[in-house]
Enzyme design. Structure first.
Site, PDB file in Angstrom:
ATOM      1  N   ARG A  45      48.937  32.674  36.392  1.00  5.14           N
ATOM      2  CA  ARG A  45      49.146  32.938  34.953  1.00  5.14           C
ATOM      3  C   ARG A  45      50.185  31.980  34.338  1.00  5.14           C
ATOM      4  NH1 ARG A  45      45.502  36.006  36.482  1.00  5.14           N
ATOM      5  NH2 ARG A  45      45.105  38.063  35.596  1.00  5.14           N
ATOM      6  N   SER A  68      45.929  43.549  31.503  1.00  7.01           N
ATOM      7  CA  SER A  68      47.092  43.764  32.384  1.00  7.01           C
ATOM      8  C   SER A  68      48.359  43.493  31.596  1.00  7.01           C
ATOM      9  CB  SER A  68      47.065  42.791  33.557  1.00  7.01           C
ATOM     10  OG  SER A  68      45.949  43.000  34.367  1.00  7.01           O
ATOM     11  N   GLU A  81      53.052  40.259  31.674  1.00  7.65           N
ATOM     12  CA  GLU A  81      52.100  39.155  31.592  1.00  7.65           C
ATOM     13  C   GLU A  81      51.799  38.880  30.126  1.00  7.65           C
ATOM     14  OE1 GLU A  81      47.635  38.051  31.793  1.00  7.65           O
ATOM     15  OE2 GLU A  81      48.040  39.815  32.998  1.00  7.65           O
TER      16      GLU A  81
HETATM   17  N1  EPU Z   1      46.062  50.381  42.091  1.00  9.78           N
HETATM   18  C1  EPU Z   1      46.674  51.616  42.216  1.00  9.78           C
HETATM   19  N2  EPU Z   1      46.364  52.584  41.295  1.00  9.78           N
HETATM   20  C2  EPU Z   1      45.427  52.367  40.308  1.00  9.78           C
HETATM   21  C3  EPU Z   1      44.802  51.111  40.189  1.00  9.78           C
HETATM   22  C4  EPU Z   1      45.127  50.120  41.110  1.00  9.78           C
HETATM   23  O1  EPU Z   1      47.480  51.857  43.110  1.00  9.78           O
HETATM   24  O2  EPU Z   1      45.176  53.297  39.527  1.00  9.78           O
HETATM   25  C5  EPU Z   1      46.406  49.325  43.069  1.00  9.78           C
HETATM   26  C6  EPU Z   1      45.432  49.329  44.220  1.00  9.78           C
HETATM   27  O3  EPU Z   1      46.147  49.119  45.417  1.00  9.78           O
HETATM   28  C7  EPU Z   1      44.547  48.142  43.943  1.00  9.78           C
HETATM   29  C8  EPU Z   1      45.560  47.208  43.330  1.00  9.78           C
HETATM   30  O4  EPU Z   1      46.366  48.066  42.505  1.00  9.78           O
HETATM   31  O5  EPU Z   1      44.008  47.664  45.123  1.00  9.78           O
HETATM   32  C9  EPU Z   1      45.007  46.063  42.543  1.00  9.78           C
HETATM   33  O6  EPU Z   1      44.192  46.539  41.491  1.00  9.78           O
HETATM   34  P1  EPU Z   1      43.029  45.606  40.910  1.00  9.78           P
HETATM   35  O7  EPU Z   1      42.233  45.051  42.005  1.00  9.78           O
HETATM   36  O8  EPU Z   1      42.361  46.368  39.826  1.00  9.78           O
HETATM   37  O9  EPU Z   1      43.758  44.343  40.291  1.00  9.78           O
HETATM   38  P2  EPU Z   1      45.183  44.105  39.648  1.00  9.78           P
HETATM   39  O10 EPU Z   1      46.001  43.340  40.631  1.00  9.78           O
HETATM   40  O11 EPU Z   1      45.754  45.383  39.155  1.00  9.78           O
HETATM   41  C10 EPU Z   1      44.520  41.757  38.667  1.00  9.78           C
HETATM   42  C11 EPU Z   1      44.584  41.050  37.358  1.00  9.78           C
HETATM   43  C12 EPU Z   1      43.481  41.551  36.438  1.00  9.78           C
HETATM   44  C13 EPU Z   1      42.140  41.284  37.106  1.00  9.78           C
HETATM   45  C14 EPU Z   1      42.132  42.021  38.453  1.00  9.78           C
HETATM   46  C15 EPU Z   1      40.881  41.746  39.254  1.00  9.78           C
HETATM   47  C16 EPU Z   1      46.938  40.500  37.049  1.00  9.78           C
HETATM   48  C17 EPU Z   1      48.193  40.779  36.290  1.00  9.78           C
HETATM   49  N3  EPU Z   1      45.899  41.267  36.740  1.00  9.78           N
HETATM   50  O12 EPU Z   1      44.811  43.136  38.414  1.00  9.78           O
HETATM   51  O13 EPU Z   1      43.542  40.772  35.239  1.00  9.78           O
HETATM   52  O14 EPU Z   1      41.069  41.733  36.305  1.00  9.78           O
HETATM   53  O15 EPU Z   1      43.258  41.573  39.260  1.00  9.78           O
HETATM   54  O16 EPU Z   1      40.912  40.458  39.776  1.00  9.78           O
HETATM   55  O17 EPU Z   1      46.929  39.608  37.890  1.00  9.78           O
HETATM   56  C18 EPU Z   1      44.331  40.711  33.005  1.00  9.78           C
HETATM   57  O18 EPU Z   1      44.956  39.704  33.334  1.00  9.78           O
HETATM   58  O19 EPU Z   1      44.371  41.185  31.826  1.00  9.78           O
HETATM   59  C19 EPU Z   1      43.536  41.387  34.007  1.00  9.78           C
HETATM   60  C20 EPU Z   1      42.864  42.496  33.745  1.00  9.78           C
END
Ligand code: EPU
Length: 333
Positions: free
Chosen positions: A162, A229, A328
């Site tokens: 990012r 996010s 972010e």
């Molecule tokens: N999790 C929880 N509780 C929840 C949801 C998630 O504990 O209710 C934990 C879980 O361990 C899960 C982990 O969070 O495995 C990661 O969640 P997820 O795979 O949904 O991805 P993220 O790391 O939360 C990032 C990006 C998203 C992108 C997703 C998928 C960032 C800041 N965000 O989110 O990007 O869609 O990966 O690749 O890096 C955005 O930038 O607006 C965005 C949505």
């Protein structure tokens, strides 16, 4: 070119904050952009894309610029690696849909990300194991300091998680178009959990699967205001990680090991562990299905509601895990 005074920005930010700017300018070409008399405009000058990754902290006293440069040009469809030049004002997901429709691989994992191409290039959008930087080979800009056009190669853009050179030099360069390379050769990237085992026979099929996953986790900006996010996922040292494990009191800490021994811990998990899911502050709330997202739950949330919720989450996560979360979402004003 469109020029508006005292302009209502509620349609220009997906959080749907009811804020105004002193001046709003939308241009349709590099020539129109170059013809703007910047010295005469209310300051500061801020360029926005689809407004999907920003939070206005209040009315903006200066000028908001917006690109409506909208073209997609396939340089040579006969090549295996097809070069595509795309105007900064094209909606990112319209581009992904079109590339997938042509059977071109590369952008499908980045389906349904809100925002426009220029902003995608500034913040190096990423999802499901793919980032904008994996597709880009060059970026064309207008240099506000030298008042001329200029170009950067992908390494010169210094892309990171990012991050890019454009974030540091955001007052100087306005992105006008990008040169991407997409491929005719099948290259599905299905390493991210949730994508294993999906039909990956065409980029359009992978796009369908990504859209289905995103729809279950993320709010539809048409229905519920948000900026995706809200926080970045923190990257911590091995020592800090052991502290997180201790603070987790027996819960398994999800994590991803990065180069150099650093460890990425999902901010969503930490926020969830602190009990913030569904937490409200005025009209703003932590999204139930993905606590990394703050939503305009009532439709009437104010910037202060969001900022207060942000402050409480950062303080709560820091108190429990000793980790500082960083937004972010860009704060403007
Ligand atoms: N999790 C929880 N509780 C929840 C949801 C998630 O504990 O209710 C934990 C879980 O361990 C899960 C982990 O969070 O495995 C990661 O969640 P997820 O795979 O949904 O991805 P993220 O790391 O939360 C990032 C990006 C998203 C992108 C997703 C998928 C960032 C800041 N965000 O989110 O990007 O869609 O990966 O690749 O890096 C955005 O930038 O607006 C965005 C949505």
């Amino acid at each position: 070119m469109r020029i508006e005074k005292n302009y209502d920005l509620s349609g220009q930010n997906t959080f749907r904050m009811k804020v105004k700017c002193a001046c709003y300018i939308e241009y349709e070409s590099v020539e129109e952009l170059a013809g703007i008399d910047f010295d005469s405009l209310p300051k500061p000058i801020k360029h926005i894309g689809g407004g999907s990754n920003l939070l206005f902290k209040g009315d903006f006293p200066g000028t908001i610029l917006h690109s409506a440069i909208k073209f997609i040009k396939y340089v040579d469809m006969g090549l295996d690696e097809v070069p595509v030049i795309v105007g900064s004002g094209v909606k990112w997901d319209d581009l992904v849909a079109e590339l997938c429709g042509h059977g071109l691989w590369g952008a499908e994992n980045l389906s349904l990300i809100p925002g426009e191409v220029g902003a995608a290039a500034v913040q190096n959008i990423g999802a499901y194991g793919v980032e904008f930087k994996d597709l880009v080979s060059g970026v064309s800009c207008y240099d506000l300091k030298e008042r001329c056009k200029c170009k950067f190669t992908a390494p010169e853009c210094r892309y990171g998680y990012r991050e890019s050179m454009f974030k540091e030099a955001e007052d100087r360069y306005i992105i006008t178009s990008v040169l991407l390379r997409v491929s005719r050769t099948a290259g599905p990237r299905l390493g991210y959990k949730g994508l294993e085992g999906i039909d990956s026979s065409t980029p359009a099929k992978v796009r369908e699967a990504v859209i289905a996953i995103r729809r279950t986790k993320l709010p539809d900006p048409e229905e519920l205001g948000s900026a995706g996010s809200f926080f970045k996922n923190p990257v911590v040292s091995a020592l800090d990680f052991t502290r997180i494990v201790d603070a987790a009191q027996g819960a398994t800490v999800p994590h991803y090991i990065l180069d150099g021994g650093f460890i990425k811990v999902p901010a969503a998990w930490m926020i969830d562990q602190c009990g913030f899911k569904g937490e409200r502050e005025g009209g703003a709330a932590v999204y139930e299905k993905q606590p990394l997202v703050i939503v305009n739950a009532s439709g009437e949330a104010t910037p202060d509601d969001v900022l207060e919720l942000e402050r409480r989450i950062i303080a709560g996560v820091h108190e429990r895990f000793g980790v500082s979360l960083h937004p972010e979402v860009e704060h403007i004003g």
